[in-house]
Design an enzyme around this catalytic site. Structure first.
Site, PDB file in Angstrom:
ATOM      1  N   LYS A 103      -9.793   5.629   3.233  1.00  0.00           N
ATOM      2  CA  LYS A 103      -8.534   4.942   3.520  1.00  0.00           C
ATOM      3  C   LYS A 103      -8.025   4.409   2.197  1.00  0.00           C
ATOM      4  O   LYS A 103      -8.647   3.530   1.602  1.00  0.00           O
ATOM      5  CB  LYS A 103      -8.831   3.823   4.515  1.00  0.00           C
ATOM      6  CG  LYS A 103      -7.735   2.831   4.694  1.00  0.00           C
ATOM      7  CD  LYS A 103      -8.063   1.867   5.803  1.00  0.00           C
ATOM      8  CE  LYS A 103      -7.562   0.512   5.399  1.00  0.00           C
ATOM      9  NZ  LYS A 103      -7.378  -0.413   6.503  1.00  0.00           N
ATOM     10  N   GLU A 157       0.813  -1.217   0.000  1.00  0.00           N
ATOM     11  CA  GLU A 157       0.000   0.000   0.000  1.00  0.00           C
ATOM     12  C   GLU A 157       0.849   1.270   0.000  1.00  0.00           C
ATOM     13  O   GLU A 157       0.374   2.354   0.330  1.00  0.00           O
ATOM     14  CB  GLU A 157      -0.956  -0.018   1.187  1.00  0.00           C
ATOM     15  CG  GLU A 157      -1.900  -1.211   1.107  1.00  0.00           C
ATOM     16  CD  GLU A 157      -3.012  -1.207   2.143  1.00  0.00           C
ATOM     17  OE1 GLU A 157      -2.962  -0.386   3.085  1.00  0.00           O
ATOM     18  OE2 GLU A 157      -3.933  -2.027   2.004  1.00  0.00           O
ATOM     19  N   ASP A 214      -4.707  -0.114  11.729  1.00  0.00           N
ATOM     20  CA  ASP A 214      -5.516  -1.284  11.378  1.00  0.00           C
ATOM     21  C   ASP A 214      -4.749  -2.485  11.902  1.00  0.00           C
ATOM     22  O   ASP A 214      -3.732  -2.879  11.322  1.00  0.00           O
ATOM     23  CB  ASP A 214      -5.726  -1.399   9.858  1.00  0.00           C
ATOM     24  CG  ASP A 214      -6.561  -2.648   9.505  1.00  0.00           C
ATOM     25  OD1 ASP A 214      -7.017  -3.337  10.447  1.00  0.00           O
ATOM     26  OD2 ASP A 214      -6.752  -2.906   8.302  1.00  0.00           O
ATOM     27  N   LYS A 267     -15.886  -1.591   1.791  1.00  0.00           N
ATOM     28  CA  LYS A 267     -15.173  -2.078   0.604  1.00  0.00           C
ATOM     29  C   LYS A 267     -16.213  -2.752  -0.274  1.00  0.00           C
ATOM     30  O   LYS A 267     -16.784  -3.776   0.120  1.00  0.00           O
ATOM     31  CB  LYS A 267     -14.124  -3.108   1.009  1.00  0.00           C
ATOM     32  CG  LYS A 267     -12.980  -2.564   1.866  1.00  0.00           C
ATOM     33  CD  LYS A 267     -12.185  -3.710   2.472  1.00  0.00           C
ATOM     34  CE  LYS A 267     -10.931  -3.227   3.169  1.00  0.00           C
ATOM     35  NZ  LYS A 267     -10.365  -4.270   4.073  1.00  0.00           N
ATOM     36  N   ASP A 315     -13.810  -4.162  10.241  1.00  0.00           N
ATOM     37  CA  ASP A 315     -13.510  -4.395   8.815  1.00  0.00           C
ATOM     38  C   ASP A 315     -13.710  -5.883   8.514  1.00  0.00           C
ATOM     39  O   ASP A 315     -14.758  -6.261   7.993  1.00  0.00           O
ATOM     40  CB  ASP A 315     -12.089  -3.929   8.489  1.00  0.00           C
ATOM     41  CG  ASP A 315     -11.676  -4.302   7.074  1.00  0.00           C
ATOM     42  OD1 ASP A 315     -12.561  -4.546   6.237  1.00  0.00           O
ATOM     43  OD2 ASP A 315     -10.462  -4.365   6.771  1.00  0.00           O
TER      44      ASP A 315
HETATM   45  C1  2PG Z   1      -7.569  -3.822   5.171  1.00  0.00           C
HETATM   46  C2  2PG Z   1      -7.179  -3.825   3.710  1.00  0.00           C
HETATM   47  C3  2PG Z   1      -6.934  -2.481   3.085  1.00  0.00           C
HETATM   48  P1  2PG Z   1      -6.648  -5.929   2.377  1.00  0.00           P
HETATM   49  O1  2PG Z   1      -7.332  -4.810   5.884  1.00  0.00           O
HETATM   50  O2  2PG Z   1      -8.200  -2.898   5.642  1.00  0.00           O
HETATM   51  O3  2PG Z   1      -5.953  -1.739   3.726  1.00  0.00           O
HETATM   52  O4  2PG Z   1      -6.229  -4.753   3.380  1.00  0.00           O
HETATM   53  O5  2PG Z   1      -7.128  -5.286   1.135  1.00  0.00           O
HETATM   54  O6  2PG Z   1      -5.404  -6.761   2.214  1.00  0.00           O
HETATM   55  O7  2PG Z   1      -7.743  -6.700   3.071  1.00  0.00           O
HETATM   56 MG    MG Z   2      -8.636  -3.760   7.591  1.00  0.00          MG
END
Ligand code: 2PG
Ligand code: MG
Length: 431
Positions: A394, A211, A248, A343, A318
């Site tokens: 984010k 990232e 996070d 997401k 999340d």
């Molecule tokens: C998270 C994400 C994005 P990933 O855990 O919040 O930063 O990571 O896309 O690997 O789930």
């Molecule tokens: Mg996360």
């Protein structure tokens, strides 16, 4: 205003493209009768919640099993014929059709990647047909709040090869009046951090993770927070006033279920000890937000931590919430979360993500629109954040084009809004 017929979907085409990790992913283009065009690319996570929508991958030898030609076929053979002729302005009907066609809880049949790219391409096509930027198609002419960026500048966990258990150490440049000033602060801190890390750990410490954050060979959470604190100060800003910190933890990924302990800072902590650990850290550093502080199977500890830090630190789900409105509602009413990460590809359609955002905002909770660790040049999330005026986004460090593309789009939106633009700033953290 355009005639309704002009919003009719006339053309849908999926192809295989690459994400920022070099993995194949799905891109969909949608064109309406009026010639409006929308295009979207599905992102991909590395640290996923168990209940997320699943991507369809081909397996086999090509692309080491990571190909998405089956998902592309799902778009072209099944989704396209079902949605061609539908009205893109009524995008919720289109998403409902995709959900029905898939028929599973987690988009396993058509693939979360196929559904996400199609759904986002449809709203982009509808906005283009209406002649509006997507954020105004979503939020109307009222939408004018630019979000505070949560910028992941030190990477650990599943995103890096170091020993940090916490996955993301983020800075939030709240002490600015405009989004472009917030970006300036963030970039100055990021570059200062780079210099400091290089001086302390050597040149390899400034290689960047997925990232765009640095992945220095640190072993403890406090080392990382101390580095952030110093970088903010040396850059000429005040930690806790100009710049907040956010974490996070992605704690599902350092929980050992056999021992019932969390592996952090080379120690093994029981859940209750981890609660105390976070409280100590919060007292030492200006950490104002923690995402997934415990495993997705431990909502009771989210609740305990939240009850102890209420009003000081936002506790965010999340992997816990996976952008499902039903889970988010439940965890809100049980007083477990202050907000959730949004997401689209965790749930598979824009409409379902919209439902989650609405539940959060209606209940005065935070909706944090988010990228994935595997992302692309797609900028739809910048528009979703402004369209719903979530106040928070984010989308990684201020480096690597798949991250800066979102920040650059927000800079464009701010410029487009001119004097009407508002920067969310510290308000974004108030509850
Ligand atoms: C998270 C994400 C994005 P990933 O855990 O919040 O930063 O990571 O896309 O690997 O789930
Ligand atoms: Mg996360």
């Amino acid at each position: 205003m355009r005639e309704v017929d002009e919003f009719t979907i006339k053309f849908v085409r999926g192809i295989q493209v690459l994400d920022s990790r070099g993995d194949p992913t799905v891109e969909v283009t949608v064109v309406t009768e009026a010639g409006g065009m929308g295009r979207a690319i599905a992102p991909a996570g590395a640290s996923r919640g168990r209940l997320e929508a699943v991507d369809l991958r081909d397996g086999g030898k090509d692309y080491r099993g990571r190909g998405v030609l089956r998902a592309v076929e799902a778009v072209n053979k099944y989704i396209a014929p079902a949605i061609i002729g539908m009205n893109s302005f009524m995008y919720r009907n289109v998403d409902r059709k995709i959900i029905e066609l898939d028929g599973t809880e987690n988009k396993a049949r058509l693939g979360g990647n196929a559904c996400t790219a199609t759904s986002l391409a449809v709203i982009n096509a509808a906005a283009d047909t209406a002649g509006l930027p997507l954020f105004q198609f979503i939020g109307g002419s009222r939408a004018r709040t630019l979000p505070v960026p949560l910028m992941n500048v030190i990477n650990g966990g599943a995103h890096a090869g170091n020993k940090l258990s916490i996955q993301e150490f983020m800075i939030a440049p709240v002490g600015a009046d405009t989004f472009h000033d917030a970006i300036k602060i963030a970039v100055e801190v990021y570059k200062t951090l780079k210099e400091l890390l290089k001086a302390t750990y050597g040149a390899s410490a400034i290689n960047v993770g997925d990232e765009g954050g640095f992945a220095p060979p640190m072993t403890s959470t406090r080392d990382a927070l101390q580095a952030l604190y110093k970088a903010v100060s040396v850059a000429g800003y005040e930690p806790g006033s100009d710049v907040y910190f956010a974490l996070d933890a992605a704690a599902s990924h350092f929980y050992d279920p056999s021992e019932k302990k969390y592996l952090i800072d080379e120690r093994k902590l029981k859940p209750l000890e981890l609660v105390e650990y976070y409280i100590d850290i919060i007292n030492e550093y200006p950490v104002k937000l923690i995402e997934d502080p415990f495993s997705e199977d431990h909502p009771e500890y989210f609740k305990m931590l939240r009850s102890k830090v209420r009003g000081k630190v936002l506790i965010i789900g999340d992997d816990l919430t996976v952008t499902r409105a039903s889970r988010i509602s439940k965890f809100i009413s049980e007083e477990i979360i202050d907000g959730a990460i949004i997401k689209v590809n965790q749930v598979g359609t824009f409409s379902e993500a919209e439902d989650s955002i609405r539940v959060l905002l209606r209940n005065d909770r935070k909706a944090i629109v988010s990228h994935r660790s595997g992302d692309s040049e797609d900028v739809t999330i910048a528009h979703i954040a402004v369209g719903f005026e979530t106040g928070l986004i984010k989308t990684g460090a201020p480096a690597r084009s798949e991250r800066t593309s979102k920040y650059n789009e927000l800079l464009r939106i701010e410029d487009y809004l001119g004097g009407d633009a508002i920067y969310s700033g510290k308000n974004a953290f108030l509850r």
